[in-house]
Write an enzyme that holds these catalytic residues in place. Structure first.
Site, mmCIF file in Angstrom:
data_model
loop_
_atom_site.group_PDB
_atom_site.id
_atom_site.type_symbol
_atom_site.label_atom_id
_atom_site.label_comp_id
_atom_site.label_asym_id
_atom_site.label_seq_id
_atom_site.Cartn_x
_atom_site.Cartn_y
_atom_site.Cartn_z
ATOM 1 N N ASP A 1 -43.474 68.537 66.216
ATOM 2 C CA ASP A 1 -43.750 68.871 67.562
ATOM 3 C C ASP A 1 -42.475 70.039 67.808
ATOM 4 O OD1 ASP A 1 -43.206 66.421 68.816
ATOM 5 O OD2 ASP A 1 -42.202 66.224 67.364
ATOM 6 N N ASP B 1 -46.536 58.963 72.132
ATOM 7 C CA ASP B 1 -45.664 59.468 71.218
ATOM 8 C C ASP B 1 -44.179 58.916 72.052
ATOM 9 O OD1 ASP B 1 -43.630 61.113 69.975
ATOM 10 O OD2 ASP B 1 -45.106 62.985 70.655
ATOM 11 N N HIS C 1 -48.121 69.102 68.149
ATOM 12 C CA HIS C 1 -47.324 68.995 69.633
ATOM 13 C C HIS C 1 -46.685 69.784 70.331
ATOM 14 C CE1 HIS C 1 -45.133 66.054 72.620
ATOM 15 N NE2 HIS C 1 -46.406 66.666 73.177
ATOM 16 N N SER D 1 -42.980 61.874 62.738
ATOM 17 C CA SER D 1 -42.377 62.758 63.262
ATOM 18 C C SER D 1 -42.003 63.863 62.668
ATOM 19 C CB SER D 1 -42.453 62.459 64.780
ATOM 20 O OG SER D 1 -42.097 63.787 65.267
ATOM 21 N N HIS E 1 -46.903 64.685 62.215
ATOM 22 C CA HIS E 1 -46.545 65.060 63.600
ATOM 23 C C HIS E 1 -45.552 66.410 63.657
ATOM 24 C CE1 HIS E 1 -47.096 63.900 67.901
ATOM 25 N NE2 HIS E 1 -45.608 64.700 67.859
ATOM 26 N N MET F 1 -44.706 71.544 73.175
ATOM 27 C CA MET F 1 -43.960 71.295 73.968
ATOM 28 C C MET F 1 -43.579 72.700 74.542
ATOM 29 S SD MET F 1 -42.228 67.882 73.198
ATOM 30 C CE MET F 1 -43.025 68.260 70.725
ATOM 31 N N MET G 1 -46.965 61.063 76.123
ATOM 32 C CA MET G 1 -46.009 60.221 76.336
ATOM 33 C C MET G 1 -44.976 58.952 76.729
ATOM 34 S SD MET G 1 -45.049 62.891 74.515
ATOM 35 C CE MET G 1 -43.375 62.479 74.131
ATOM 36 N N MET H 1 -40.943 72.705 70.383
ATOM 37 C CA MET H 1 -40.413 72.582 71.973
ATOM 38 C C MET H 1 -39.502 74.423 71.843
ATOM 39 S SD MET H 1 -37.505 68.878 71.001
ATOM 40 C CE MET H 1 -39.035 67.911 71.121
#
Ligand code: DX5
Ligand code: ZN
Length: 216
Positions: free
Chosen positions: A35, A175, A66, A8, A33, A68, A137, A37
């Site tokens: 993320d 994750d 990913h 990540s 990976h 979020m 998650m 957000m």
């Protein structure tokens, strides 16, 4: 299939991002990976399109993005343009999940659906055959470095059963709080892809740590 490792980027050194990307390129890792957000769906903001475009310029492996964020469907095409290969949305953020999954696949990306720790596997029963990746998650999303929620093992076993019985080809990705110990137990329960942030980047030798996870 041998399991996959997805370091990540959230735990990388953003002031030395190219160095950390090359480290992953030259390691046994399979996916990047990434993320995203938005400070609304989760209580934190990470980074957006310009950073993903910069990662894509140097990364030589699959970009596993990913999301979020609330209302992810408005950005599907933009993430594709910025290099996403796997695009994962949260079940909890998608009132029209079936439509969102189809829209991701129409852009020629693998479609992922993520579940928060409190969301039961059963909510996926009617879409499991449409999904390429289920991202469970194992911490509450928003931050790296949190400790692993033990209830995840049970969910992996339930999900493995749902996938096998339905004839779905979805990969099970986990994750949050993954290390050699939790990783080993997750693989035994039926996981296919392990995401690891802190465990890789805070270790003395990230390349070696990735190799260790790949050889579990
Ligand atoms: C958390 C993110 C994770 C995070 C994992 O919301 O989705 O991908 O980077 O970090 P670790 O491996 O440190 O728990
Ligand atoms: Zn993630």
């Amino acid at each position: 299939m041998k399991h996959l490792i997805a370091p990540s980027i959230l735990a990388a050194d953003f002031a030395n991002l190219q160095r950390d990307i090359e480290m992953i390129n030259n390691s046994d890792a399979d996916w990047f990976h990434i993320d995203v957000m938005d400070g609304v769906f989760v209580p934190n903001i990470s980074f957006g399109m310009p950073v993903i475009a910069a990662i894509n310029k140097h990364a030589k492996k699959t970009l596993d993005v990913h999301l979020m964020i609330v209302n992810p469907s408005q950005f599907i095409n933009t993430f594709k343009k910025n290099g996403a290969d796997v695009l994962t949305v949260h079940y909890e953020a998608c009132p029209h999940l079936h439509r969102t999954i189809q829209a991701i696949k129409a852009e020629d990306m693998l479609a992922g659906v993520s579940l928060n720790p409190h969301t039961p596997i059963t909510v996926l029963e009617d879409v499991i055959r449409d999904i390429d990746v289920v991202l469970l998650m194992s911490v509450n999303p928003g931050f790296g470095g949190q400790s692993f929620i033990e209830n995840t093992y049970k969910k992996v076993i339930q999900l493995r059963d749902l996938i096998d019985k339905s004839g779905s080809k979805a990969l099970i990705e986990i994750d949050g709080g993954v290390n050699a110990d939790t990783g080993k137990q997750l693989l035994a329960a039926g996981a296919d892809v392990l995401v690891a942030g802190s465990y890789v980047f805070k270790s003395e030798n990230p390349t070696k740590t990735i190799k260790l996870l790949k050889e579990l």
